[in-house]
Write a protein that holds these residues in place. Structure first.
Motif, PDB file in Angstrom:
ATOM      1  N   PHE A 172       0.876  -1.235  -0.086  1.00 28.59           N
ATOM      2  CA  PHE A 172      -0.034   0.079   0.220  1.00 28.59           C
ATOM      3  C   PHE A 172       0.989   0.946  -0.073  1.00 28.59           C
ATOM      4  O   PHE A 172       1.906   0.990   0.610  1.00 28.59           O
ATOM      5  CB  PHE A 172      -0.949  -0.119   1.268  1.00 28.59           C
ATOM      6  CG  PHE A 172      -0.237  -0.076   2.649  1.00 28.59           C
ATOM      7  CD1 PHE A 172      -0.160   1.342   3.202  1.00 28.59           C
ATOM      8  CD2 PHE A 172       0.196  -1.186   3.000  1.00 28.59           C
ATOM      9  CE1 PHE A 172       0.562   1.163   4.573  1.00 28.59           C
ATOM     10  CE2 PHE A 172       0.519  -1.073   4.219  1.00 28.59           C
ATOM     11  CZ  PHE A 172       0.879   0.091   5.159  1.00 28.59           C
ATOM     12  N   PRO A 173       0.326   2.355  -0.599  1.00 30.33           N
ATOM     13  CA  PRO A 173       1.283   3.478  -0.901  1.00 30.33           C
ATOM     14  C   PRO A 173       1.200   4.502   0.669  1.00 30.33           C
ATOM     15  O   PRO A 173       1.878   4.986   0.744  1.00 30.33           O
ATOM     16  CB  PRO A 173       0.786   3.943  -1.996  1.00 30.33           C
ATOM     17  CG  PRO A 173      -0.565   3.700  -2.085  1.00 30.33           C
ATOM     18  CD  PRO A 173      -0.729   2.298  -1.440  1.00 30.33           C
ATOM     19  N   TYR A 174       0.115   4.309   1.448  1.00 31.11           N
ATOM     20  CA  TYR A 174      -0.233   5.309   2.252  1.00 31.11           C
ATOM     21  C   TYR A 174      -1.170   4.398   3.411  1.00 31.11           C
ATOM     22  O   TYR A 174      -2.223   3.695   2.630  1.00 31.11           O
ATOM     23  CB  TYR A 174      -0.472   6.657   2.109  1.00 31.11           C
ATOM     24  CG  TYR A 174      -1.301   6.873   1.265  1.00 31.11           C
ATOM     25  CD1 TYR A 174      -2.681   7.375   1.624  1.00 31.11           C
ATOM     26  CD2 TYR A 174      -1.306   6.938  -0.065  1.00 31.11           C
ATOM     27  CE1 TYR A 174      -3.887   7.516   0.656  1.00 31.11           C
ATOM     28  CE2 TYR A 174      -2.541   7.136  -1.053  1.00 31.11           C
ATOM     29  CZ  TYR A 174      -3.753   7.435  -0.565  1.00 31.11           C
ATOM     30  OH  TYR A 174      -4.805   7.398  -1.458  1.00 31.11           O
ATOM     31  N   ILE A 175      -1.150   4.975   4.521  1.00 27.84           N
ATOM     32  CA  ILE A 175      -2.092   4.030   5.623  1.00 27.84           C
ATOM     33  C   ILE A 175      -3.591   4.465   5.342  1.00 27.84           C
ATOM     34  O   ILE A 175      -4.384   3.571   5.461  1.00 27.84           O
ATOM     35  CB  ILE A 175      -1.669   4.291   7.110  1.00 27.84           C
ATOM     36  CG1 ILE A 175      -2.034   3.434   7.994  1.00 27.84           C
ATOM     37  CG2 ILE A 175      -1.832   6.015   7.531  1.00 27.84           C
ATOM     38  CD1 ILE A 175      -1.684   2.070   7.752  1.00 27.84           C
ATOM     39  N   GLU A 176      -3.769   5.654   4.935  1.00 27.22           N
ATOM     40  CA  GLU A 176      -5.240   5.913   4.862  1.00 27.22           C
ATOM     41  C   GLU A 176      -6.077   5.040   3.752  1.00 27.22           C
ATOM     42  O   GLU A 176      -7.210   4.823   3.895  1.00 27.22           O
ATOM     43  CB  GLU A 176      -5.441   7.454   4.316  1.00 27.22           C
ATOM     44  CG  GLU A 176      -5.084   8.287   5.702  1.00 27.22           C
ATOM     45  CD  GLU A 176      -3.501   8.628   5.549  1.00 27.22           C
ATOM     46  OE1 GLU A 176      -3.255   9.503   6.408  1.00 27.22           O
ATOM     47  OE2 GLU A 176      -2.840   8.324   4.651  1.00 27.22           O
ATOM     48  N   MET A 177      -5.061   4.814   2.624  1.00 27.71           N
ATOM     49  CA  MET A 177      -5.849   3.935   1.645  1.00 27.71           C
ATOM     50  C   MET A 177      -5.828   2.605   2.158  1.00 27.71           C
ATOM     51  O   MET A 177      -7.183   1.954   1.995  1.00 27.71           O
ATOM     52  CB  MET A 177      -4.874   3.898   0.443  1.00 27.71           C
ATOM     53  CG  MET A 177      -5.530   2.973  -0.752  1.00 27.71           C
ATOM     54  SD  MET A 177      -4.218   2.698  -1.867  1.00 27.71           S
ATOM     55  CE  MET A 177      -4.610   4.110  -3.152  1.00 27.71           C
ATOM     56  N   ALA A 178      -5.140   2.127   2.856  1.00 30.30           N
ATOM     57  CA  ALA A 178      -4.966   0.755   3.747  1.00 30.30           C
ATOM     58  C   ALA A 178      -6.089   0.734   4.568  1.00 30.30           C
ATOM     59  O   ALA A 178      -7.113  -0.318   4.299  1.00 30.30           O
ATOM     60  CB  ALA A 178      -3.828   0.299   4.194  1.00 30.30           C
ATOM     61  N   THR A 179      -6.293   1.574   5.476  1.00 30.51           N
ATOM     62  CA  THR A 179      -7.558   1.551   6.396  1.00 30.51           C
ATOM     63  C   THR A 179      -8.995   1.867   5.998  1.00 30.51           C
ATOM     64  O   THR A 179      -9.875   0.787   6.170  1.00 30.51           O
ATOM     65  CB  THR A 179      -7.384   3.082   7.396  1.00 30.51           C
ATOM     66  OG1 THR A 179      -5.995   2.844   7.995  1.00 30.51           O
ATOM     67  CG2 THR A 179      -8.348   2.849   8.362  1.00 30.51           C
TER      68      THR A 179
END
Length: 116
Positions: free
Chosen positions: A70-77
């Motif tokens: 994933f590129p950044y945590i907000e996307m994963a969340t």
């Protein structure tokens, strides 16, 4: 566009003995549609690719969800939130018996459109 890999050893050689898992009347494309339509796109602020894996259990539940890229945590969340809200699948079957199935699912996002 997502191209998911649905695991299993020898589906091609089972002479019709294997039945694919089913999600909302379709396959992996319907699951992709569900994710895309339920995402809060305001949380997908930068382009990037996310790859997640999960198991569709014998009862059709999504288990063992893992975000592997994933590129950044907000996307994963956000992806985790949507997948956890997904309805059950109809499990895959082999020889008339439900089986669990491992899935690897990539999704690409751009900021110009809601998704690629």
């Amino acid at each position: 566009m997502a191209v998911a890999q649905i695991g299993g050893e020898d589906e091609v050689y089972l002479n019709g003995d294997y039945v694919e898992a089913n999600f909302n009347g379709g396959g992996i494309a319907k699951f992709h549609e569900f994710i895309s339509s339920n995402l809060d796109h305001s949380k997908i602020t930068k382009p990037g690719k996310i790859v997640f894996t999960f198991t569709i259990s014998e009862s059709g539940e999504i288990k063992n969800l893992r975000i592997v890229e994933f590129p950044y945590i907000e996307m994963a969340t956000e992806i985790i939130r949507v997948i956890n809200a997904a309805p059950k699948w109809q499990p895959a079957k082999r020889g008339g018996k439900s089986i669990s199935l491992d899935v690897r699912f990539p999704m690409d996002f751009s900021t110009r459109s809601k998704e690629n």
